[in-house]
Scaffold this active site. Sequence first.
Site, PDB file in Angstrom:
ATOM      1  N   GLY B 151       0.815  -1.210   0.000  1.00 19.99           N
ATOM      2  CA  GLY B 151       0.000   0.000   0.000  1.00 19.99           C
ATOM      3  C   GLY B 151       0.847   1.258   0.000  1.00 19.99           C
ATOM      4  CB  CYS B 152       0.202   4.642  -1.328  1.00 17.59           C
ATOM      5  SG  CYS B 152      -1.419   5.006  -0.647  1.00 17.59           S
ATOM      6  CE1 TYR B 153      -0.999   8.306   4.613  1.00 25.04           C
ATOM      7  CE2 TYR B 153      -2.976   7.049   4.218  1.00 25.04           C
ATOM      8  CZ  TYR B 153      -2.366   8.247   4.487  1.00 25.04           C
ATOM      9  OH  TYR B 153      -3.121   9.376   4.639  1.00 25.04           O
ATOM     10  CB  THR B 156       5.472   6.420   2.429  1.00 26.12           C
ATOM     11  OG1 THR B 156       4.650   6.351   1.273  1.00 26.12           O
ATOM     12  CG2 THR B 156       6.254   7.721   2.411  1.00 26.12           C
TER      13      THR B 156
END
Lengths: 344, 344, 344, 344
Positions: B151-153, B156
């Site tokens: 996932g993007c969060y 990161t």
Amino acid sequence: MAEAPFRIAILGASGYTGAELVRLIASHPAMEVAALTADRKAGQSMGAVFPHLGHLDLPPLRRIEEVDFGPVDLVFCALPHATTQAVIAGLPPLLKVVDLSADFRLEDPAAYAKWYGGPHQAEALQAEAVYGLPEFYRERIRDARLVANTGCYVATALLPVLPLLEAGAIDPDEIIIDAKSGVSGAGRAAKEGTLFCEVAEGFHAYGVGRHRHMAELDQEFSRAAGRTVTASFTPHLIPVNRAIFATIYVRGEAAEIHRVLEARYAEEPFVRVLPADVAPQSRHVRGSNFCHIGVVADRRKGRTIVLATLDNLMKGASGQAVQNANLMLGLPETAGLEAAALFP
Amino acid sequence: MAEAPFRIAILGASGYTGAELVRLIASHPAMEVAALTADRKAGQSMGAVFPHLGHLDLPPLRRIEEVDFGPVDLVFCALPHATTQAVIAGLPPLLKVVDLSADFRLEDPAAYAKWYGGPHQAEALQAEAVYGLPEFYRERIRDARLVANTGCYVATALLPVLPLLEAGAIDPDEIIIDAKSGVSGAGRAAKEGTLFCEVAEGFHAYGVGRHRHMAELDQEFSRAAGRTVTASFTPHLIPVNRAIFATIYVRGEAAEIHRVLEARYAEEPFVRVLPADVAPQSRHVRGSNFCHIGVVADRRKGRTIVLATLDNLMKGASGQAVQNANLMLGLPETAGLEAAALFP
Amino acid sequence: MAEAPFRIAILGASGYTGAELVRLIASHPAMEVAALTADRKAGQSMGAVFPHLGHLDLPPLRRIEEVDFGPVDLVFCALPHATTQAVIAGLPPLLKVVDLSADFRLEDPAAYAKWYGGPHQAEALQAEAVYGLPEFYRERIRDARLVANTGCYVATALLPVLPLLEAGAIDPDEIIIDAKSGVSGAGRAAKEGTLFCEVAEGFHAYGVGRHRHMAELDQEFSRAAGRTVTASFTPHLIPVNRAIFATIYVRGEAAEIHRVLEARYAEEPFVRVLPADVAPQSRHVRGSNFCHIGVVADRRKGRTIVLATLDNLMKGASGQAVQNANLMLGLPETAGLEAAALFP
Amino acid sequence: MAEAPFRIAILGASGYTGAELVRLIASHPAMEVAALTADRKAGQSMGAVFPHLGHLDLPPLRRIEEVDFGPVDLVFCALPHATTQAVIAGLPPLLKVVDLSADFRLEDPAAYAKWYGGPHQAEALQAEAVYGLPEFYRERIRDARLVANTGCYVATALLPVLPLLEAGAIDPDEIIIDAKSGVSGAGRAAKEGTLFCEVAEGFHAYGVGRHRHMAELDQEFSRAAGRTVTASFTPHLIPVNRAIFATIYVRGEAAEIHRVLEARYAEEPFVRVLPADVAPQSRHVRGSNFCHIGVVADRRKGRTIVLATLDNLMKGASGQAVQNANLMLGLPETAGLEAAALFP
């Protein structure tokens, strides 16, 4: 109001906080603008510099030395940091002053010298200055001659954290403030870093680990805790005009923290503690003098996330300044500051 | 490239990640779009749904059951969370799949059931799925049939933190992730909360203390640390289209942290560790597959602030998915992903 | 591509169009960056000035006089208007140049003197310069030594209107161009008017009735019409990074206008005429070299509204410049320019 | 104000115009909120639906049929277009109503039927309704029972153009209105087209050639001209919350036009005609009830560009509605509407 309004001078009226002061005074029931200064734009009308104020009947922008301070009741000083000390030292000695710069916020001349790279130029005034956070220094502000308005980042951190330190509800050694600011906090000076294209459609941190506002945080946190407190503080820039939003990570129980804050602010007109587990939004305070605070339990036991937001030009600068001035002039503290936020 | 390109199907092509996959494949030297599905928009052209892709020669949007998967080499599945399990279970059993949903990211069916409110519908596939973060699972991804895109969060946070946990450079019990996302991460479904007027000119936190992505964080952090790790994680919404920005507070020495990250990513094509004390900006990775990481010493001794940013639709979703697909198809890992960011 | 790439110099690489040229050349199959200049930032790395390009292997920024133009095949000159004439006059006489400034766009020295307030400083070069709109001057550009890239506003007006004037499909005396630009068109120089807070959350017109780009419009409109044409043109500023959008009011029949434009651009790679009655959106060309054109019948009989949009830094500046350079170097015209738009 | 305030009901309080009415009444010296309705959100508090109003002491949201209109002095009806007719027909027959929808703006039932696709459901009320543009219908509004508030786009066009038609200063057959709106004009309903990612970082026209507001324009332009007038009108969407900006192209002399407008609005409290050649900016009226008008000579002889801007939620909707209500209730027309714009 039958009595004549108090006569107000604004020094540094060509910046965003100066314009915001004029906007507020224009609808204030007991103040009127008596003088406006802006050195580089002296001679221009305020409406030329800020067309949104063009319908108001205002004095022209002048140089400070052209102002007759005789009939002035109170001065708002919205000048750049560091230029302010000499200006205020040169004003008539009994004139009431609310200073929006950082120049008089640090009680300790050594702290000032350390963070600002040189000795303070008006130490006697510094000794006299009262720190301008009304929710904590209300009585001293009423009697003050010179009030040093709290900075916008710092106000957003102090309002939620000071009561917790005073109550011993959190560990003073474990405070992390992840702060985000709208762009108007950087002022109207033309700089590459605040050009539209350098700010829009993006997000970044700046001054990480070394932002000057930390000195102010240290001072007030330490006083509240009764011991030295050093918090982490990271400022970021949000692509919006107005906002400060602080996400604050503390060690302490959410239920107690919420209870302490609710009790502390139950009677405060401008600080609203939201129901438990509700997070605030900066857009809900935009253009208003409110600070909204939320409290949410962290998933790590014994940790809590406290969220606070205000409008950097209002409760973070000019709105707070008017609140201080109301106290200094014996007016109702909320006079001229009751407008709801502008949303959307 | 003389050989015939690999034939790609995209399921869920009417969302932002689906469109981003089409954009990337259109300029990929070894892939071509063979099929596009979108149940509610079946029958429409991709150019009608996404006019920025209207110049491309693309198959029409179809329902999944209308697609002939025979000649398809690889499927990107960009369907909503929870609907994906049944769809992938119904695909030809040897077809390679990169799934962009959260459905196959959690190895432990119990963790899935806890966070997603019900049992997993395809546990056998789950057991087979490889977690799709190439920088950490590259070899397993090369051999995988089903890859669960990070996932993007979470990407990161994992990219800067995993090497630190593996190296023992930080305290696993003291990780706080203050995360901020652009709005495209919420998808194209019409919801009040992502209307322009509910997002622009403001900032807020959401899902504080209970965001589902925490399960994925826990899994990967714990594996890297060799023990259970529970981090704090607070998501916020930034008024921008594309961005994830994470400000991560850890206990550990900045110099060592910077050294570990520089060494770990020296050869990685898409992860750039900035010089010490330089903070990244999300706008500098917009539209690219890069992740930028910065390291700054906190003012509290022994604490460090690690900052990471990527484009949620690229390295946080579709770019990472193409990177995984490149590995699965034996292509150069960077093929089709080398474009610099679009700034401003 | 087996052959050695063409070696490119970019003068004025510290501005937005300079950075965009670097971005394009970095993924161009037949060009490489040989030299970069920026007088005030000479000595810095490009990655320091534009971190989104920090992963590229680029020469440092130099002063123009430090550049060895011997091995350079083509120069992009992205210097401010008016400073360009002397610089180009000082380059090696056979070096190919694409100039992105306004300095060589006006054929008539008298027109230049009138609009720019003084005589042209390089009239011989002006006589040699070819106007750089490939869709209309393709053959001359192939043979040109010096090409004067069309301005961003002007390109957005010329592409839809020139074919209509050439075909006699509209009344040359009734052309009104209501134009809107993103902020990057104003460049990276620090000015109050392009600060975030002066642009965001608002809209305004500027330079109404007197914008310099009108001279360029007059020149090309008049040539196409075979008579003097004076159009109305009003520029506005949109709070976005990249975009030009022109709403053009003409006297002429919508069906004929649509037919003329469709026929004229059927084979053009970068100009897309949308179906009748479909209005374009600037976000659908963002980051791409496309111009999208829409045609809608006005409710007043015999009147038509033509809408055109492009990315001011791409088809309005650097993308168009690369398109011209491709022609000048004998490369495929679309080389390095085929990326789809970045949406959202 | 010693007397009891007028008691106000707001129907449709869960939309942006409803919230704006509450915001205005909260600081109005002679009005108070007596009832709020919102069918789908009945039972909720206004503060839950609009947290920026959470500090106010407001009645809960109810269904219309639950409201006791007995003690209500005036109703603002902020319901969606077309649902309004039946609702107003069902209110107590002598109750004063300001309707913010389009339902009662068209005097001619045939025009209504043509533009809205069906017969009007309350023709008797339509016959009674007064068109709510105070600057032109002030005396009739004072005596009206039902006032049909002018639409936001239309108000922005009528204020600058009506005086010119009345004075014969422009050619009625040559009026082109290039109009731009902020996103709040589209309301709070969740639609794909007003999602943040579909609006931000871009610009587009919509409803070109067929927008319903044209009927209202035709009606008022024709009355002012004393003959049938059909103007061109093209709406666009600006990525801002609040604004209407109209660039109006007319045939007529700029000096005369400026003179006519200055004379016409010299005594109007909310319409400001800027000095000749000065263009307005929407941000300078944001949050205020002002309309700013600029006049600039076109470069084509005998043509002029008139520019007008207002805040669509204020002078374009709720501010204008309060202005009308002030007239209907015998209050000073500017009561509660004097706040300056919020800038930045």
